[in-house]
Design an enzyme around this catalytic site. Structure first.
Site, PDB file in Angstrom:
ATOM      1  CB  CYS A  82      -0.996  -0.019   1.158  1.00  0.00           C
ATOM      2  SG  CYS A  82      -2.345   1.172   0.931  1.00  0.00           S
ATOM      3  CG  HIS A 192      -3.977  -3.454   2.398  1.00  0.00           C
ATOM      4  ND1 HIS A 192      -3.048  -3.111   3.357  1.00  0.00           N
ATOM      5  CD2 HIS A 192      -4.549  -2.297   1.983  1.00  0.00           C
ATOM      6  CE1 HIS A 192      -3.048  -1.798   3.519  1.00  0.00           C
ATOM      7  NE2 HIS A 192      -3.946  -1.287   2.693  1.00  0.00           N
ATOM      8  CD  GLU A 194      -2.018  -6.254   4.752  1.00  0.00           C
ATOM      9  OE1 GLU A 194      -2.224  -5.074   5.099  1.00  0.00           O
ATOM     10  OE2 GLU A 194      -1.538  -6.559   3.639  1.00  0.00           O
TER      11      GLU A 194
END
Length: 211
Positions: A82, A192, A194
């Site tokens: 990001c 992202h 994650e």
């Protein structure tokens, strides 16, 4: 033996979810701002949430650009996520503020040309067929984005002796922007991983597998 990953703590990142995701894919994770640990780990992950200028201020406070540069000079893997990807470029323009980035890639981070911002939610990514980053992932996979700014023009030139970077793209309301880059030991994603479920975990596994 598990690969070691230093998760760079410079006051601007979603450390908890990144930590959990990296552990799920088998990495041994240390959250740190210590230069020695950051340089010596098998991999360095640079997260980032918020405004470009604030992230750069935090990065500069721990000499983060020097850490990144030192690792890359030795061919040691770094991954940005990001705003952790955005700060790898030369400069950022947000809210009328111009900020200098870490300068690993030429280019500027600017506001997306879209009526609805932030670009928030799931989106597909156009990437090269031989991408290591997206190995084992179909072209229909979707990843989680949340941002209003991005890099809309890729300008890095390479010569015949240099392997060109693999650049992935995404679109929001017809505006095309860089979604991910694989450039030797330097990888980065605008989205992202994650927060992108199984697809994101596979991508992180692919990175850890290269360490």
């Amino acid at each position: 033996m598990a690969k070691t990953v230093a998760l760079l703590d410079y006051g601007s990142g979603n450390l908890r979810s990144a930590h959990r995701a990296l552990e799920k894919v088998g990495a041994e994770v240390t959250v740190t701002s210590d230069p020695q640990i950051s340089v010596n780990a098998d991999g360095l992950l640079v997260p980032g949430v918020g405004a470009f200028a604030a992230c750069m201020a935090g990065l500069n406070a721990i000499h983060g650009a020097r850490i990144i540069g030192q690792r890359l000079a030795g061919g040691r893997p770094v991954m940005g996520i990001c705003v952790g990807m955005q700060i790898l470029f030369d400069e950022g323009h947000e809210h009328g503020v111009h900020s200098k980035g870490a300068g690993e890639w030429p280019g500027a981070v600017e506001r997306l040309h879209a009526d609805i911002l932030p670009h928030m939610g799931w989106n597909t990514v156009e990437r090269a067929a031989d991408s290591q980053m997206f190995a084992e992932l179909s072209e229909e996979e979707r990843f989680y984005f949340v941002h209003s700014y991005g890099v809309r023009d890729w300008t890095l030139e390479t010569d015949d002796l240099t392997t060109p970077p693999s650049v992935a793209w995404a679109q929001h309301e017809g505006d095309r922007f860089v979604a991910a880059v694989e450039n030797g030991p330097l990888w980065a994603t605008q989205f992202h991983p994650e927060k992108s479920g199984d697809a994101g975990l596979q991508l992180l596994f692919n990175w850890v597998d290269t360490l």
